[in-house]
Design a protein around this motif. Structure first.
Motif, short mmCIF file in Angstrom:
data_model
loop_
_atom_site.label_atom_id
_atom_site.label_comp_id
_atom_site.label_asym_id
_atom_site.label_seq_id
_atom_site.Cartn_x
_atom_site.Cartn_y
_atom_site.Cartn_z
N ALA A 167 -1.30 5.47 -14.21
CA ALA A 167 -1.11 5.30 -15.65
C ALA A 167 -0.31 4.02 -15.91
CB ALA A 167 -0.34 6.49 -16.21
N PRO A 168 -0.31 3.57 -17.17
CA PRO A 168 0.49 2.37 -17.48
C PRO A 168 1.97 2.72 -17.66
CG PRO A 168 -0.71 3.06 -19.42
CD PRO A 168 -1.08 4.02 -18.34
N LEU A 169 2.47 3.62 -16.87
CA LEU A 169 3.91 3.93 -16.79
C LEU A 169 4.10 4.70 -15.49
CD1 LEU A 169 4.85 6.94 -19.13
CD2 LEU A 169 2.57 6.51 -18.23
N GLY A 170 5.34 4.89 -15.08
CA GLY A 170 5.61 5.65 -13.87
C GLY A 170 6.70 5.02 -13.04
N PRO A 171 7.03 5.65 -11.90
CA PRO A 171 8.17 5.22 -11.07
C PRO A 171 8.04 3.80 -10.54
CG PRO A 171 7.28 7.34 -10.30
CD PRO A 171 6.37 6.86 -11.37
N ASN A 172 6.82 3.35 -10.24
CA ASN A 172 6.69 1.97 -9.74
C ASN A 172 7.00 0.95 -10.84
OD1 ASN A 172 6.04 2.51 -7.07
ND2 ASN A 172 3.82 2.54 -7.45
N VAL A 173 6.63 1.27 -12.07
CA VAL A 173 6.91 0.37 -13.19
C VAL A 173 8.43 0.24 -13.36
CG1 VAL A 173 6.63 -0.02 -15.68
CG2 VAL A 173 4.73 0.92 -14.34
N GLY A 192 10.70 0.98 -11.11
CA GLY A 192 11.26 0.37 -9.89
C GLY A 192 11.06 -1.14 -9.86
N PHE A 193 9.89 -1.59 -10.26
CA PHE A 193 9.58 -3.02 -10.28
C PHE A 193 10.50 -3.73 -11.27
CE2 PHE A 193 6.18 -6.40 -11.39
CZ PHE A 193 6.61 -7.25 -10.38
N GLU A 194 10.70 -3.11 -12.43
CA GLU A 194 11.61 -3.71 -13.43
C GLU A 194 13.03 -3.83 -12.87
OE1 GLU A 194 9.41 -2.38 -17.59
OE2 GLU A 194 11.02 -1.12 -16.81
N LYS A 195 13.47 -2.78 -12.17
CA LYS A 195 14.82 -2.81 -11.58
C LYS A 195 14.92 -3.93 -10.55
CE LYS A 195 17.02 1.51 -12.44
NZ LYS A 195 16.26 2.79 -12.31
N ASP A 196 13.88 -4.05 -9.72
CA ASP A 196 13.86 -5.12 -8.69
C ASP A 196 14.00 -6.49 -9.35
OD1 ASP A 196 13.43 -3.16 -6.79
OD2 ASP A 196 11.28 -3.58 -6.57
N LEU A 197 13.24 -6.70 -10.42
CA LEU A 197 13.27 -8.01 -11.10
C LEU A 197 14.62 -8.25 -11.76
CD1 LEU A 197 9.67 -7.89 -12.63
CD2 LEU A 197 10.48 -9.61 -11.00
N GLU A 198 15.19 -7.20 -12.35
CA GLU A 198 16.51 -7.34 -12.99
C GLU A 198 17.56 -7.71 -11.96
OE1 GLU A 198 16.81 -3.59 -15.07
OE2 GLU A 198 15.62 -4.34 -16.77
N LYS A 199 17.48 -7.07 -10.81
CA LYS A 199 18.45 -7.37 -9.75
C LYS A 199 18.27 -8.81 -9.27
CE LYS A 199 20.07 -5.49 -5.42
NZ LYS A 199 19.39 -5.03 -4.21
N TYR A 200 17.03 -9.23 -9.15
CA TYR A 200 16.74 -10.57 -8.63
C TYR A 200 17.20 -11.65 -9.60
CZ TYR A 200 14.25 -14.16 -6.04
OH TYR A 200 13.95 -15.28 -5.30
N LEU A 205 0.82 -1.23 0.00
CA LEU A 205 0.00 0.00 0.00
C LEU A 205 0.85 1.26 0.00
CD1 LEU A 205 -3.10 -0.67 2.30
CD2 LEU A 205 -3.08 0.01 -0.12
N ASP A 206 2.04 1.19 0.61
CA ASP A 206 2.93 2.37 0.61
C ASP A 206 3.27 2.79 -0.82
OD1 ASP A 206 2.83 2.08 3.31
OD2 ASP A 206 4.87 1.26 3.53
N PHE A 207 3.58 1.77 -1.65
CA PHE A 207 3.93 2.08 -3.05
C PHE A 207 2.71 2.61 -3.81
CE2 PHE A 207 7.26 -1.04 -1.91
CZ PHE A 207 8.38 -0.35 -2.32
N ILE A 208 1.53 2.07 -3.48
CA ILE A 208 0.31 2.56 -4.13
C ILE A 208 0.02 3.99 -3.71
CG2 ILE A 208 -2.19 2.22 -4.30
CD1 ILE A 208 -1.72 -0.75 -4.29
N HIS A 209 0.22 4.26 -2.42
CA HIS A 209 0.00 5.63 -1.93
C HIS A 209 0.91 6.62 -2.65
CE1 HIS A 209 -2.15 4.33 1.93
NE2 HIS A 209 -2.98 5.01 1.17
N ILE A 226 -0.03 1.38 -10.68
CA ILE A 226 -0.65 0.92 -9.43
C ILE A 226 -0.29 -0.55 -9.20
CG2 ILE A 226 -2.86 0.51 -8.24
CD1 ILE A 226 -2.25 3.46 -8.71
N ALA A 227 -0.51 -1.37 -10.25
CA ALA A 227 -0.20 -2.80 -10.13
C ALA A 227 1.29 -3.00 -9.85
CB ALA A 227 -0.60 -3.52 -11.42
N ALA A 228 2.13 -2.19 -10.51
CA ALA A 228 3.58 -2.32 -10.29
C ALA A 228 3.95 -1.98 -8.84
CB ALA A 228 4.34 -1.42 -11.26
N GLY A 229 3.17 -1.09 -8.22
CA GLY A 229 3.41 -0.77 -6.80
C GLY A 229 3.19 -2.00 -5.94
N ILE A 230 2.16 -2.76 -6.24
CA ILE A 230 1.94 -4.02 -5.50
C ILE A 230 3.14 -4.93 -5.72
CG2 ILE A 230 0.39 -5.98 -5.11
CD1 ILE A 230 -1.87 -4.38 -6.40
N GLY A 231 3.62 -4.98 -6.96
CA GLY A 231 4.76 -5.82 -7.30
C GLY A 231 6.01 -5.46 -6.51
#
Ligand SMILES: *Cc1c(COP(=O)(O)O)cnc(C)c1O
Length: 378
Positions: free
Chosen positions: A31-37, A39-47, A18-22, A240-245
Protein backbone atom coordinates in the motif's frame (compact mmCIF):
# COMPACT_ATOMS: atom_id res chain seq x y z
CA UNK A 1 30.49 -9.64 -30.40
CA UNK A 2 29.23 -6.25 -29.25
CA UNK A 3 30.31 -4.99 -25.86
CA UNK A 4 27.76 -4.41 -23.13
CA UNK A 5 26.41 -0.87 -22.87
CA UNK A 6 28.02 1.44 -20.32
CA UNK A 7 25.32 3.79 -18.98
CA UNK A 8 25.61 7.32 -17.65
CA UNK A 9 23.97 6.24 -14.41
CA UNK A 10 22.12 3.00 -13.75
CA UNK A 11 20.42 1.44 -10.69
CA UNK A 12 22.85 -0.10 -8.20
CA UNK A 13 21.36 -2.38 -5.58
CA UNK A 14 23.15 -2.94 -2.30
CA UNK A 15 21.70 -6.38 -1.51
CA UNK A 16 19.41 -5.72 1.46
CA UNK A 17 16.56 -4.17 -0.56
CA UNK A 18 14.73 -7.49 -1.05
CA UNK A 19 14.69 -8.13 2.71
CA UNK A 20 12.62 -4.98 3.23
CA UNK A 21 10.33 -5.95 0.35
CA UNK A 22 9.88 -9.43 1.80
CA UNK A 23 8.81 -8.00 5.14
CA UNK A 24 6.26 -5.83 3.33
CA UNK A 25 4.85 -8.98 1.71
CA UNK A 26 4.95 -10.95 4.95
CA UNK A 27 2.93 -8.25 6.72
CA UNK A 28 0.72 -7.55 3.66
CA UNK A 29 1.67 -3.86 3.63
CA UNK A 30 1.24 -3.58 -0.15
CA UNK A 31 0.00 0.00 0.00
CA UNK A 32 1.07 3.64 -0.25
CA UNK A 33 1.74 3.61 3.50
CA UNK A 34 3.32 1.22 5.99
CA UNK A 35 6.43 0.53 8.09
CA UNK A 36 8.89 0.90 5.20
CA UNK A 37 7.52 4.36 4.38
CA UNK A 38 7.89 5.44 8.02
CA UNK A 39 11.33 3.77 8.25
CA UNK A 40 12.58 5.36 5.03
CA UNK A 41 11.47 8.80 6.24
CA UNK A 42 13.31 8.25 9.54
CA UNK A 43 16.46 7.18 7.66
CA UNK A 44 16.34 10.33 5.52
CA UNK A 45 15.69 12.57 8.54
CA UNK A 46 18.66 11.08 10.34
CA UNK A 47 20.86 11.48 7.27
CA UNK A 48 19.91 15.11 6.56
CA UNK A 49 19.64 16.27 10.17
CA UNK A 50 17.16 18.69 11.73
CA UNK A 51 14.47 18.26 9.10
CA UNK A 52 11.13 16.48 8.66
CA UNK A 53 10.73 14.35 5.54
CA UNK A 54 7.62 13.12 3.69
CA UNK A 55 8.20 10.24 1.25
CA UNK A 56 6.33 10.82 -2.02
CA UNK A 57 5.76 9.15 -5.37
CA UNK A 58 8.28 11.33 -7.24
CA UNK A 59 10.52 14.36 -7.05
CA UNK A 60 8.12 16.13 -9.39
CA UNK A 61 5.26 15.49 -6.93
CA UNK A 62 7.45 16.93 -4.14
CA UNK A 63 8.08 20.08 -6.21
CA UNK A 64 4.38 20.43 -6.97
CA UNK A 65 3.45 20.12 -3.27
CA UNK A 66 6.17 22.57 -2.21
CA UNK A 67 4.63 25.17 -4.54
CA UNK A 68 1.13 24.45 -3.19
CA UNK A 69 2.46 24.83 0.37
CA UNK A 70 4.22 28.07 -0.61
CA UNK A 71 0.79 29.41 -1.59
CA UNK A 72 1.55 29.69 -5.31
CA UNK A 73 -1.60 30.47 -7.30
CA UNK A 74 -2.67 31.30 -10.85
CA UNK A 75 -0.63 34.13 -12.46
CA UNK A 76 1.92 34.26 -9.62
CA UNK A 77 5.58 34.55 -10.60
CA UNK A 78 7.99 31.77 -9.62
CA UNK A 79 11.70 32.26 -10.32
CA UNK A 80 13.47 29.12 -11.50
CA UNK A 81 17.01 28.19 -12.47
CA UNK A 82 16.98 27.88 -16.27
CA UNK A 83 19.78 25.32 -16.44
CA UNK A 84 17.94 22.23 -15.18
CA UNK A 85 15.73 19.27 -16.03
CA UNK A 86 12.18 20.23 -17.06
CA UNK A 87 10.77 18.59 -13.91
CA UNK A 88 12.07 21.58 -11.89
CA UNK A 89 9.85 23.97 -13.86
CA UNK A 90 6.81 21.97 -15.00
CA UNK A 91 4.96 22.06 -11.63
CA UNK A 92 4.93 25.89 -11.79
CA UNK A 93 2.61 25.60 -14.78
CA UNK A 94 0.42 22.90 -13.10
CA UNK A 95 -0.74 25.73 -10.83
CA UNK A 96 -1.23 28.24 -13.63
CA UNK A 97 1.68 30.28 -12.27
CA UNK A 98 4.33 31.87 -14.48
CA UNK A 99 7.98 30.87 -14.49
CA UNK A 100 10.71 33.47 -14.88
CA UNK A 101 13.94 31.74 -15.77
CA UNK A 102 17.27 32.85 -14.37
CA UNK A 103 20.79 32.33 -15.74
CA UNK A 104 23.59 30.36 -14.02
CA UNK A 105 27.01 31.45 -12.77
CA UNK A 106 30.09 29.65 -14.13
CA UNK A 107 31.49 28.27 -10.85
CA UNK A 108 28.71 25.90 -9.77
CA UNK A 109 26.60 26.08 -12.97
CA UNK A 110 23.63 26.90 -10.72
CA UNK A 111 21.43 29.99 -10.35
CA UNK A 112 23.43 33.23 -10.38
CA UNK A 113 22.71 35.33 -7.25
CA UNK A 114 23.18 38.59 -9.19
CA UNK A 115 20.79 37.57 -11.96
CA UNK A 116 18.39 36.30 -9.30
CA UNK A 117 18.30 39.72 -7.66
CA UNK A 118 17.64 41.33 -11.06
CA UNK A 119 14.82 38.85 -11.66
CA UNK A 120 13.23 39.62 -8.28
CA UNK A 121 13.40 43.35 -9.04
CA UNK A 122 12.00 42.74 -12.54
CA UNK A 123 8.99 40.91 -11.07
CA UNK A 124 8.45 43.60 -8.47
CA UNK A 125 8.62 46.27 -11.22
CA UNK A 126 5.81 44.29 -12.89
CA UNK A 127 3.76 44.73 -9.72
CA UNK A 128 4.16 41.20 -8.45
CA UNK A 129 6.67 39.99 -5.92
CA UNK A 130 7.63 36.38 -6.80
CA UNK A 131 6.02 33.75 -4.59
CA UNK A 132 8.96 31.35 -4.67
CA UNK A 133 12.48 30.71 -5.94
CA UNK A 134 13.55 27.28 -7.20
CA UNK A 135 17.29 26.69 -7.01
CA UNK A 136 18.84 23.43 -8.27
CA UNK A 137 22.01 21.66 -7.13
CA UNK A 138 22.88 20.43 -10.60
CA UNK A 139 24.75 17.13 -10.99
CA UNK A 140 25.16 17.16 -7.20
CA UNK A 141 27.07 20.46 -7.11
CA UNK A 142 25.83 22.72 -4.32
CA UNK A 143 24.60 26.11 -5.56
CA UNK A 144 25.77 29.37 -3.95
CA UNK A 145 23.09 28.57 -1.43
CA UNK A 146 24.13 30.90 1.36
CA UNK A 147 23.94 33.99 -0.87
CA UNK A 148 20.68 32.80 -2.40
CA UNK A 149 19.14 32.16 1.01
CA UNK A 150 20.19 35.59 2.28
CA UNK A 151 18.61 37.18 -0.80
CA UNK A 152 15.33 35.27 -0.44
CA UNK A 153 15.20 36.09 3.29
CA UNK A 154 15.73 39.78 2.65
CA UNK A 155 12.76 39.84 0.24
CA UNK A 156 10.77 37.32 2.30
CA UNK A 157 10.36 34.89 -0.63
CA UNK A 158 9.96 31.11 -0.17
CA UNK A 159 13.11 29.21 -1.14
CA UNK A 160 12.70 25.75 -2.69
CA UNK A 161 15.86 23.67 -3.14
CA UNK A 162 15.67 21.08 -5.88
CA UNK A 163 18.16 18.58 -4.47
CA UNK A 164 16.91 15.75 -6.72
CA UNK A 165 20.49 15.18 -7.90
CA UNK A 166 22.22 16.16 -4.66
CA UNK A 167 21.41 13.72 -1.87
CA UNK A 168 24.63 13.55 0.15
CA UNK A 169 26.04 16.85 -1.14
CA UNK A 170 26.68 19.66 1.32
CA UNK A 171 27.75 23.27 1.61
CA UNK A 172 29.87 24.26 4.65
CA UNK A 173 29.02 20.82 6.07
CA UNK A 174 25.25 21.41 5.89
CA UNK A 175 23.28 18.99 3.69
CA UNK A 176 21.83 20.21 0.41
CA UNK A 177 18.05 20.23 0.73
CA UNK A 178 18.10 21.62 4.29
CA UNK A 179 18.81 25.32 3.58
CA UNK A 180 15.52 26.34 2.01
CA UNK A 181 11.96 26.43 3.27
CA UNK A 182 11.57 23.21 1.29
CA UNK A 183 13.96 20.64 -0.17
CA UNK A 184 13.16 18.13 -2.87
CA UNK A 185 14.71 14.68 -3.36
CA UNK A 186 14.25 12.16 -6.18
CA UNK A 187 14.74 8.41 -6.17
CA UNK A 188 14.17 7.84 -9.87
CA UNK A 189 16.02 4.99 -11.56
CA UNK A 190 19.05 7.05 -12.56
CA UNK A 191 19.59 8.96 -9.31
CA UNK A 192 22.27 8.31 -6.67
CA UNK A 193 19.87 6.00 -4.86
CA UNK A 194 16.66 4.70 -6.37
CA UNK A 195 13.32 3.28 -5.26
CA UNK A 196 12.57 2.54 -8.96
CA UNK A 197 10.52 5.74 -8.77
CA UNK A 198 9.96 8.02 -5.82
CA UNK A 199 10.77 11.30 -4.15
CA UNK A 200 10.62 13.20 -0.90
CA UNK A 201 9.71 16.61 0.43
CA UNK A 202 12.07 17.97 3.08
CA UNK A 203 10.28 20.31 5.51
CA UNK A 204 11.48 22.60 8.31
CA UNK A 205 8.90 21.50 10.87
CA UNK A 206 6.62 18.62 11.73
CA UNK A 207 3.40 20.53 11.08
CA UNK A 208 4.45 21.24 7.47
CA UNK A 209 5.37 17.60 6.94
CA UNK A 210 1.95 16.53 8.26
CA UNK A 211 0.21 19.07 6.03
CA UNK A 212 2.14 17.75 2.99
CA UNK A 213 1.11 14.17 3.82
CA UNK A 214 -2.51 15.34 4.19
CA UNK A 215 -2.39 16.90 0.70
CA UNK A 216 -0.57 13.84 -0.70
CA UNK A 217 -3.35 11.52 0.49
CA UNK A 218 -6.35 13.25 -1.15
CA UNK A 219 -6.81 15.90 1.57
CA UNK A 220 -9.25 13.82 3.58
CA UNK A 221 -10.79 15.61 6.56
CA UNK A 222 -11.09 13.91 9.96
CA UNK A 223 -14.48 12.18 9.67
CA UNK A 224 -15.68 8.55 9.55
CA UNK A 225 -16.95 9.07 5.99
CA UNK A 226 -14.91 10.55 3.13
CA UNK A 227 -15.13 14.32 3.51
CA UNK A 228 -13.01 16.90 1.68
CA UNK A 229 -12.66 20.65 2.15
CA UNK A 230 -9.62 21.01 -0.12
CA UNK A 231 -8.24 19.60 -3.35
CA UNK A 232 -5.81 16.77 -2.67
CA UNK A 233 -3.35 14.62 -4.58
CA UNK A 234 -2.37 10.94 -4.66
CA UNK A 235 1.35 11.45 -4.12
CA UNK A 236 2.40 9.08 -1.31
CA UNK A 237 5.24 6.57 -1.82
CA UNK A 238 4.37 2.85 -1.89
CA UNK A 239 5.55 0.65 0.96
CA UNK A 240 7.27 -1.64 -1.59
CA UNK A 241 9.24 1.22 -3.18
CA UNK A 242 10.10 2.56 0.29
CA UNK A 243 11.55 -0.87 1.12
CA UNK A 244 13.99 -0.48 -1.76
CA UNK A 245 14.79 2.98 -0.39
CA UNK A 246 15.63 1.60 3.06
CA UNK A 247 18.02 -0.89 1.52
CA UNK A 248 19.57 1.86 -0.62
CA UNK A 249 20.16 4.11 2.39
CA UNK A 250 22.52 1.45 3.74
CA UNK A 251 24.82 1.95 0.73
CA UNK A 252 24.33 5.66 0.02
CA UNK A 253 27.73 6.68 1.40
CA UNK A 254 29.44 3.95 -0.65
CA UNK A 255 27.66 5.21 -3.76
CA UNK A 256 28.85 8.75 -3.10
CA UNK A 257 32.45 7.57 -2.58
CA UNK A 258 32.33 5.63 -5.87
CA UNK A 259 30.86 8.57 -7.80
CA UNK A 260 33.49 10.90 -6.38
CA UNK A 261 36.12 8.40 -7.54
CA UNK A 262 34.66 8.58 -11.05
CA UNK A 263 35.19 12.34 -10.96
CA UNK A 264 38.85 11.84 -9.98
CA UNK A 265 39.17 9.26 -12.75
CA UNK A 266 38.06 11.81 -15.36
CA UNK A 267 40.27 14.53 -13.91
CA UNK A 268 43.27 12.23 -14.33
CA UNK A 269 42.15 11.14 -17.80
CA UNK A 270 41.75 14.69 -19.15
CA UNK A 271 44.58 16.38 -17.26
CA UNK A 272 46.81 16.86 -20.29
CA UNK A 273 44.03 17.37 -22.82
CA UNK A 274 43.97 21.03 -23.82
CA UNK A 275 40.60 22.76 -23.87
CA UNK A 276 38.87 20.37 -21.44
CA UNK A 277 37.79 21.14 -17.89
CA UNK A 278 36.30 18.51 -15.59
CA UNK A 279 33.51 19.99 -13.45
CA UNK A 280 34.64 20.19 -9.82
CA UNK A 281 33.98 22.04 -6.58
CA UNK A 282 35.09 25.71 -6.65
CA UNK A 283 36.26 25.71 -2.98
CA UNK A 284 36.48 23.32 -0.03
CA UNK A 285 33.15 24.50 1.38
CA UNK A 286 31.41 22.74 -1.50
CA UNK A 287 31.04 18.98 -1.28
CA UNK A 288 29.44 17.37 -4.34
CA UNK A 289 28.15 13.79 -4.50
CA UNK A 290 29.26 14.02 -8.16
CA UNK A 291 26.05 12.31 -9.24
CA UNK A 292 27.21 12.90 -12.80
CA UNK A 293 30.70 13.89 -13.85
CA UNK A 294 30.72 16.38 -16.69
CA UNK A 295 33.31 18.13 -18.82
CA UNK A 296 33.33 21.52 -20.44
CA UNK A 297 35.06 21.72 -23.81
CA UNK A 298 36.50 24.77 -25.49
CA UNK A 299 36.71 23.63 -29.14
CA UNK A 300 39.00 26.55 -30.01
CA UNK A 301 41.62 25.02 -27.71
CA UNK A 302 41.29 21.28 -28.38
CA UNK A 303 43.44 19.33 -30.81
CA UNK A 304 41.86 19.34 -34.30
CA UNK A 305 39.18 21.59 -32.66
CA UNK A 306 37.11 18.58 -31.61
CA UNK A 307 33.82 19.39 -29.87
CA UNK A 308 31.38 17.67 -27.53
CA UNK A 309 29.40 16.03 -30.32
CA UNK A 310 32.51 14.41 -31.82
CA UNK A 311 33.42 12.89 -28.47
CA UNK A 312 29.83 11.80 -27.84
CA UNK A 313 29.74 9.98 -31.20
CA UNK A 314 33.12 8.34 -30.57
CA UNK A 315 31.82 6.98 -27.26
CA UNK A 316 28.49 5.93 -28.75
CA UNK A 317 30.30 3.89 -31.40
CA UNK A 318 31.79 1.83 -28.56
CA UNK A 319 28.41 1.50 -26.82
CA UNK A 320 29.28 4.03 -24.12
CA UNK A 321 26.57 6.52 -23.19
CA UNK A 322 27.30 10.23 -22.76
CA UNK A 323 24.92 13.19 -22.97
CA UNK A 324 24.95 16.97 -23.43
CA UNK A 325 24.17 18.99 -20.30
CA UNK A 326 20.55 19.91 -19.54
CA UNK A 327 19.21 22.22 -22.24
CA UNK A 328 18.21 25.45 -20.42
CA UNK A 329 14.49 25.98 -19.96
CA UNK A 330 14.52 29.41 -21.64
CA UNK A 331 15.66 27.67 -24.86
CA UNK A 332 12.93 25.01 -24.71
CA UNK A 333 10.07 25.37 -27.21
CA UNK A 334 7.49 24.78 -24.47
CA UNK A 335 8.77 27.77 -22.43
CA UNK A 336 9.48 30.12 -25.36
CA UNK A 337 7.15 32.81 -23.98
CA UNK A 338 8.58 32.83 -20.44
CA UNK A 339 10.84 35.73 -19.42
CA UNK A 340 14.56 35.06 -18.92
CA UNK A 341 16.97 37.13 -16.86
CA UNK A 342 20.69 36.83 -17.45
CA UNK A 343 23.31 36.43 -20.12
CA UNK A 344 24.74 33.38 -21.87
CA UNK A 345 26.27 31.31 -19.06
CA UNK A 346 23.62 28.56 -19.23
CA UNK A 347 23.46 28.49 -23.03
CA UNK A 348 27.28 28.34 -23.29
CA UNK A 349 27.34 25.42 -20.83
CA UNK A 350 24.75 23.64 -22.95
CA UNK A 351 26.75 24.32 -26.10
CA UNK A 352 30.01 22.90 -24.77
CA UNK A 353 29.26 20.49 -21.91
CA UNK A 354 29.05 16.71 -21.87
CA UNK A 355 28.06 14.27 -19.07
CA UNK A 356 30.09 11.08 -18.87
CA UNK A 357 29.34 7.64 -17.38
CA UNK A 358 29.35 8.15 -13.62
CA UNK A 359 27.56 5.20 -12.03
CA UNK A 360 28.67 3.80 -8.67
CA UNK A 361 28.50 0.33 -10.23
CA UNK A 362 31.08 0.86 -12.99
CA UNK A 363 33.77 -1.80 -12.79
CA UNK A 364 37.51 -1.50 -13.34
CA UNK A 365 36.96 -3.16 -16.72
CA UNK A 366 34.36 -0.51 -17.60
CA UNK A 367 36.80 2.23 -16.63
CA UNK A 368 39.55 0.67 -18.75
CA UNK A 369 37.18 0.60 -21.71
CA UNK A 370 36.17 4.25 -21.20
CA UNK A 371 39.81 5.31 -20.77
CA UNK A 372 40.90 3.45 -23.92
CA UNK A 373 38.22 5.06 -26.08
CA UNK A 374 38.88 8.55 -24.72
CA UNK A 375 42.68 8.25 -24.96
CA UNK A 376 42.40 7.07 -28.54
CA UNK A 377 40.02 9.92 -29.32
CA UNK A 378 42.35 12.48 -27.75
C1 LIG B 1 15.18 13.82 -11.52
C2 LIG B 1 14.96 15.25 -11.30
C3 LIG B 1 13.72 15.75 -10.90
C4 LIG B 1 12.46 14.95 -10.89
O1 LIG B 1 12.42 13.86 -10.08
P1 LIG B 1 11.43 12.65 -10.44
O2 LIG B 1 11.53 11.79 -9.23
O3 LIG B 1 11.95 12.00 -11.67
O4 LIG B 1 10.06 13.22 -10.63
C5 LIG B 1 13.60 17.10 -10.61
N1 LIG B 1 14.65 17.92 -10.73
C6 LIG B 1 15.85 17.49 -11.14
C7 LIG B 1 16.98 18.47 -11.23
C8 LIG B 1 16.05 16.15 -11.45
O5 LIG B 1 17.23 15.74 -11.90
Amino acid sequence: MSLEKIWLSSPHMGGKELDFIHSAFDENWIAPLGPNVIGFEKDLEKYLGDRHVAALSSGTAALHLSLVLAGVERDDFVLCQSMTFSASANPITYLGAKPIFVDSEPETWNICPLALKQAIDFAIANHKKPKAVIVVHLYGMPAKIQEIKTLCDSYNITLIEDAAEALGSSYAKQACGTFGDFGILSFNGNKIITTSGGGALVCKDKATKERSIFLATQARDAAPHYQHSEIGYNYRLSNIAAGIGRGQMLVLDEHIAARRKMNEFYRELFKDAGGVEVFKEPTEEYYSNHWLSAILIDPTKTKRNWDKEELRLALEKENIESRPLWKPMHLQPVFKDAPFVGKTVASDLFANGLCLPSGSNLTDADKLRIAAVIKKFL
